[in-house]
Design a protein around this motif. Structure first.
Motif, PDB file in Angstrom:
ATOM      1  N   GLY A   1       0.947  -1.228  -0.109  1.00 32.02           N
ATOM      2  CA  GLY A   1       0.067   0.042  -0.001  1.00 32.02           C
ATOM      3  C   GLY A   1       0.739   1.262  -0.158  1.00 32.02           C
ATOM      4  N   LEU A   2       2.072   1.072   0.336  1.00 30.70           N
ATOM      5  CA  LEU A   2       2.878   2.248   0.495  1.00 30.70           C
ATOM      6  C   LEU A   2       4.314   2.254  -0.272  1.00 30.70           C
ATOM      7  CD1 LEU A   2       2.645   3.181   4.479  1.00 30.70           C
ATOM      8  CD2 LEU A   2       1.578   4.212   2.459  1.00 30.70           C
ATOM      9  N   SER A   3       4.752   0.939  -0.410  1.00 30.22           N
ATOM     10  CA  SER A   3       6.084   0.518  -1.074  1.00 30.22           C
ATOM     11  C   SER A   3       5.906  -0.497  -2.000  1.00 30.22           C
ATOM     12  CB  SER A   3       7.062   0.187   0.373  1.00 30.22           C
ATOM     13  OG  SER A   3       6.656  -0.854   0.716  1.00 30.22           O
ATOM     14  N   ALA A   4       6.742  -0.499  -3.008  1.00 27.79           N
ATOM     15  CA  ALA A   4       7.043  -1.553  -4.002  1.00 27.79           C
ATOM     16  C   ALA A   4       8.212  -1.523  -4.727  1.00 27.79           C
ATOM     17  CB  ALA A   4       5.873  -1.126  -5.187  1.00 27.79           C
ATOM     18  N   SER A   5       8.577  -2.681  -5.051  1.00 30.97           N
ATOM     19  CA  SER A   5      10.048  -2.754  -5.572  1.00 30.97           C
ATOM     20  C   SER A   5       9.955  -3.823  -6.879  1.00 30.97           C
ATOM     21  CB  SER A   5      10.785  -3.570  -4.766  1.00 30.97           C
ATOM     22  OG  SER A   5      10.417  -4.652  -3.994  1.00 30.97           O
ATOM     23  N   GLY A   6      10.993  -3.774  -7.405  1.00 32.38           N
ATOM     24  CA  GLY A   6      11.260  -4.669  -8.700  1.00 32.38           C
ATOM     25  C   GLY A   6      12.477  -4.886  -9.008  1.00 32.38           C
ATOM     26  N   ALA A   7      13.023  -5.999  -9.755  1.00 37.37           N
ATOM     27  CA  ALA A   7      14.304  -6.201 -10.028  1.00 37.37           C
ATOM     28  C   ALA A   7      14.528  -7.025 -11.321  1.00 37.37           C
ATOM     29  CB  ALA A   7      15.321  -6.758  -8.847  1.00 37.37           C
ATOM     30  N   ASP A   8      15.532  -7.012 -12.247  1.00 37.51           N
ATOM     31  CA  ASP A   8      15.806  -7.624 -13.438  1.00 37.51           C
ATOM     32  C   ASP A   8      17.257  -7.941 -13.482  1.00 37.51           C
ATOM     33  OD1 ASP A   8      15.380  -6.950 -16.945  1.00 37.51           O
ATOM     34  OD2 ASP A   8      15.684  -8.829 -15.749  1.00 37.51           O
ATOM     35  N   THR A   9      17.464  -9.345 -13.383  1.00 34.64           N
ATOM     36  CA  THR A   9      18.676  -9.796 -13.518  1.00 34.64           C
ATOM     37  C   THR A   9      19.542  -9.889 -14.707  1.00 34.64           C
ATOM     38  OG1 THR A   9      18.058 -12.079 -13.509  1.00 34.64           O
ATOM     39  CG2 THR A   9      18.532 -11.282 -11.282  1.00 34.64           C
ATOM     40  N   GLY A  10      18.547  -9.675 -15.669  1.00 29.06           N
ATOM     41  CA  GLY A  10      19.072  -9.696 -17.247  1.00 29.06           C
ATOM     42  C   GLY A  10      19.300 -11.054 -17.638  1.00 29.06           C
TER      43      GLY A  10
ATOM     44  N   PRO B   1      23.646  -6.313 -17.123  1.00 31.16           N
ATOM     45  CA  PRO B   1      23.562  -5.725 -15.919  1.00 31.16           C
ATOM     46  C   PRO B   1      22.217  -6.242 -15.156  1.00 31.16           C
ATOM     47  CG  PRO B   1      23.331  -4.054 -17.472  1.00 31.16           C
ATOM     48  CD  PRO B   1      23.593  -5.278 -18.195  1.00 31.16           C
ATOM     49  N   ILE B   2      22.136  -5.804 -13.818  1.00 34.13           N
ATOM     50  CA  ILE B   2      21.043  -6.032 -13.051  1.00 34.13           C
ATOM     51  C   ILE B   2      20.530  -4.589 -12.610  1.00 34.13           C
ATOM     52  CG2 ILE B   2      20.333  -6.789 -10.821  1.00 34.13           C
ATOM     53  CD1 ILE B   2      22.684  -8.701 -10.635  1.00 34.13           C
ATOM     54  N   TYR B   3      19.258  -4.294 -12.706  1.00 39.64           N
ATOM     55  CA  TYR B   3      18.579  -3.176 -12.399  1.00 39.64           C
ATOM     56  C   TYR B   3      17.869  -3.470 -11.251  1.00 39.64           C
ATOM     57  CZ  TYR B   3      19.939  -2.740 -17.369  1.00 39.64           C
ATOM     58  OH  TYR B   3      20.530  -2.816 -18.721  1.00 39.64           O
ATOM     59  N   ALA B   4      17.272  -2.592 -10.460  1.00 39.05           N
ATOM     60  CA  ALA B   4      16.323  -2.511  -9.525  1.00 39.05           C
ATOM     61  C   ALA B   4      15.687  -1.088  -9.279  1.00 39.05           C
ATOM     62  CB  ALA B   4      17.262  -3.200  -8.289  1.00 39.05           C
ATOM     63  N   LEU B   5      14.559  -1.311  -8.575  1.00 35.41           N
ATOM     64  CA  LEU B   5      13.810  -0.120  -8.232  1.00 35.41           C
ATOM     65  C   LEU B   5      13.287  -0.329  -6.932  1.00 35.41           C
ATOM     66  CD1 LEU B   5      12.283   2.785  -8.979  1.00 35.41           C
ATOM     67  CD2 LEU B   5      10.520   1.315 -10.152  1.00 35.41           C
ATOM     68  N   ASP B   6      13.074   0.415  -5.957  1.00 37.50           N
ATOM     69  CA  ASP B   6      12.460   0.678  -4.836  1.00 37.50           C
ATOM     70  C   ASP B   6      11.804   1.880  -4.757  1.00 37.50           C
ATOM     71  OD1 ASP B   6      13.580  -1.993  -4.088  1.00 37.50           O
ATOM     72  OD2 ASP B   6      15.363  -1.042  -3.199  1.00 37.50           O
ATOM     73  N   ILE B   7      10.394   1.724  -4.685  1.00 38.21           N
ATOM     74  CA  ILE B   7       9.845   3.114  -4.661  1.00 38.21           C
ATOM     75  C   ILE B   7       8.936   3.021  -3.261  1.00 38.21           C
ATOM     76  CG2 ILE B   7       9.600   3.456  -6.963  1.00 38.21           C
ATOM     77  CD1 ILE B   7       7.142   2.178  -7.229  1.00 38.21           C
ATOM     78  N   VAL B   8       8.629   4.378  -2.943  1.00 40.56           N
ATOM     79  CA  VAL B   8       7.772   4.534  -1.704  1.00 40.56           C
ATOM     80  C   VAL B   8       6.753   5.754  -2.013  1.00 40.56           C
ATOM     81  CG1 VAL B   8       7.411   5.212   0.744  1.00 40.56           C
ATOM     82  CG2 VAL B   8       9.221   3.777   0.075  1.00 40.56           C
ATOM     83  N   ARG B   9       5.416   5.572  -1.658  1.00 41.87           N
ATOM     84  CA  ARG B   9       4.313   6.643  -1.971  1.00 41.87           C
ATOM     85  C   ARG B   9       4.276   7.536  -0.775  1.00 41.87           C
ATOM     86  NH1 ARG B   9       0.029   7.904  -5.199  1.00 41.87           N
ATOM     87  NH2 ARG B   9      -0.726  10.076  -4.695  1.00 41.87           N
ATOM     88  N   ASN B  10       4.603   8.745  -1.020  1.00 36.16           N
ATOM     89  CA  ASN B  10       4.532   9.675   0.083  1.00 36.16           C
ATOM     90  C   ASN B  10       3.848  10.912  -0.098  1.00 36.16           C
ATOM     91  OD1 ASN B  10       5.246  11.192   2.327  1.00 36.16           O
ATOM     92  ND2 ASN B  10       7.230  11.086   2.437  1.00 36.16           N
TER      93      ASN B  10
END
Length: 374
Positions: free
Chosen positions: A313-322, A327-336
């Motif tokens: 409800g407040l945070s989400a994340s995702g990653a791609d190891t390729g 390369p590896i990419y990743a995203l962490d997000i928080v709704r504020n």
């Protein structure tokens, strides 16, 4: 008393001539040289080759029970001396096992350090230290005993009719040994690198920020980790002046967009860096069930897309190891409130971003996703 072969005066009770190495207790056979020339195999000096005068003198001392000298060349060259003087049996006797243990310890230590595991790290360090001390002691003993050991090797060669290639010295074998040692160290480094990369690749692909405590709120700290800080309620987000779009949790507005409630409703939309640097995050659903969402991220280091895996409800994340070496990419997000706090990072530890994103105009930044509801 004089040598029957070279005429050099012999010390009392000499077993060998210090000049040519001929045994003194036997008459010197008169040999007809073989076609193409050849050396006299009856002489221990033939087995010694280079620096025969030094070794024949030491052999003489050994024969009469006198104290022989410390061999500094054997100490400095260590296992390489065995190959230079063509006495591989001494290498197996003094150096083979501690060298193997040293390589094993180095491998364990490198892997343990790379994956941050104390057990292999400690075991490898202890094994490396023990084998290193063993090698040092073996090298000192080798220098102390080499002249006597080498005397026995030369006598054995002369009495067993070995080939000419087994006599004297050789630089080729010494160089091959050094090359083999460098190759063994390189192989250990390669194995450690593969193991460490595989470990972290698998670990990053399983990134999960799910929370088991629904009564606590989480946000990202500056280094990207979650902190237990209380966040404002998610209801009734108000748009500040100048923002291109707004979000509301009003059920009537949500129903007008879609009758299905999505897991990532708080994040779907187009987002831009509040500083206007060109960084973009565009989030839309995968299908009409609104349970899986994808985020398309545009950064200065390159663009990528990841599937969002978690949402409390407040945070989400995702990653791609390729795939393969990608390369590896990743995203962490928080709704504020009305913005997103996003932590974006690549496999390269020097490339990461910790930014605040505000709503962008979907008409200006369209996202090609049929289930996009921003």
């Amino acid at each position: 008393m004089f040598c029957a072969k070279c005429g050099k005066k012999l010390p009392p009770d000499a077993g060998f001539c210090p000049g040519c190495g001929t045994p003194t207790g036997e008459p010197v056979p008169q040999r007809t040289p073989a076609p193409g020339g050849g050396s006299d195999r009856s002489s221990v000096g033939t087995a010694v080759g280079k620096n025969a005068a030094y070794y024949l003198t030491e052999f003489q001392k050994i024969e009469v029970g006198e104290k022989f000298r410390f061999n500094w060349a054997a100490l400095l060259l260590g296992p390489a001396m065995c190959f230079y003087r063509k006495c591989g049996g001494l290498f197996r006797k003094y150096f083979l096992l501690p060298l193997i243990l040293f390589l094993v310890g180095y491998l364990l230590s490198a892997i343990g350090t790379g994956i941050i595991e104390p057990v292999p790290m400690l075991a490898g360090t202890v094994l490396s230290i023990v084998s290193g001390l063993w090698l040092l002691i073996a090298d000192i003993r080798f220098g102390l005993k080499f002249n006597r050991e080498y005397c026995a090797v030369c006598k054995q060669k002369m009495s067993s009719s070995v080939g000419e290639k087994s006599l004297g010295v050789t630089l080729k074998s010494l160089i091959l040994f050094l090359a083999a040692w460098v190759a063994a160290v390189a192989i250990c480094m390669g194995i450690a690198t593969v193991v460490v990369n595989s470990f972290w690749g698998a670990a990053l692909s399983d990134i999960d920020f799910d929370s088991n405590d629904q009564d606590e709120d989480y946000s990202l700290t500056q280094d990207g980790s979650l902190s237990n800080e209380e966040l404002p309620p998610t209801e009734n987000y108000e748009q500040e002046p100048g923002a291109a779009s707004s979000y509301s949790n009003d059920q009537e507005d949500n129903d007008s967009l879609n009758t299905v409630t999505g897991r990532f409703d708080n994040f779907v939309g187009s987002w831009q860096d509040e500083n206007g640097s060109g960084f973009m995050i565009m989030i839309g659903y995968r299908d009409e069930t609104k349970q899986q969402a994808y985020a398309y991220i545009a950064t200065a280091a390159g663009d990528f897309e990841v599937e969002l895996k978690t949402d409390d409800g407040l945070s989400a994340s995702g990653a791609d190891t390729g795939v393969g070496s990608e390369p590896i990419y990743a995203l962490d997000i928080v709704r504020n409130n009305y913005w997103l706090e996003a932590y974006i990072y690549y496999a390269d530890p020097d490339i990461s971003y910790d930014l605040k994103f505000v709503p962008a105009d979907p008409a200006e930044y369209p996202y090609e996703n049929p289930y996009y509801t921003g």
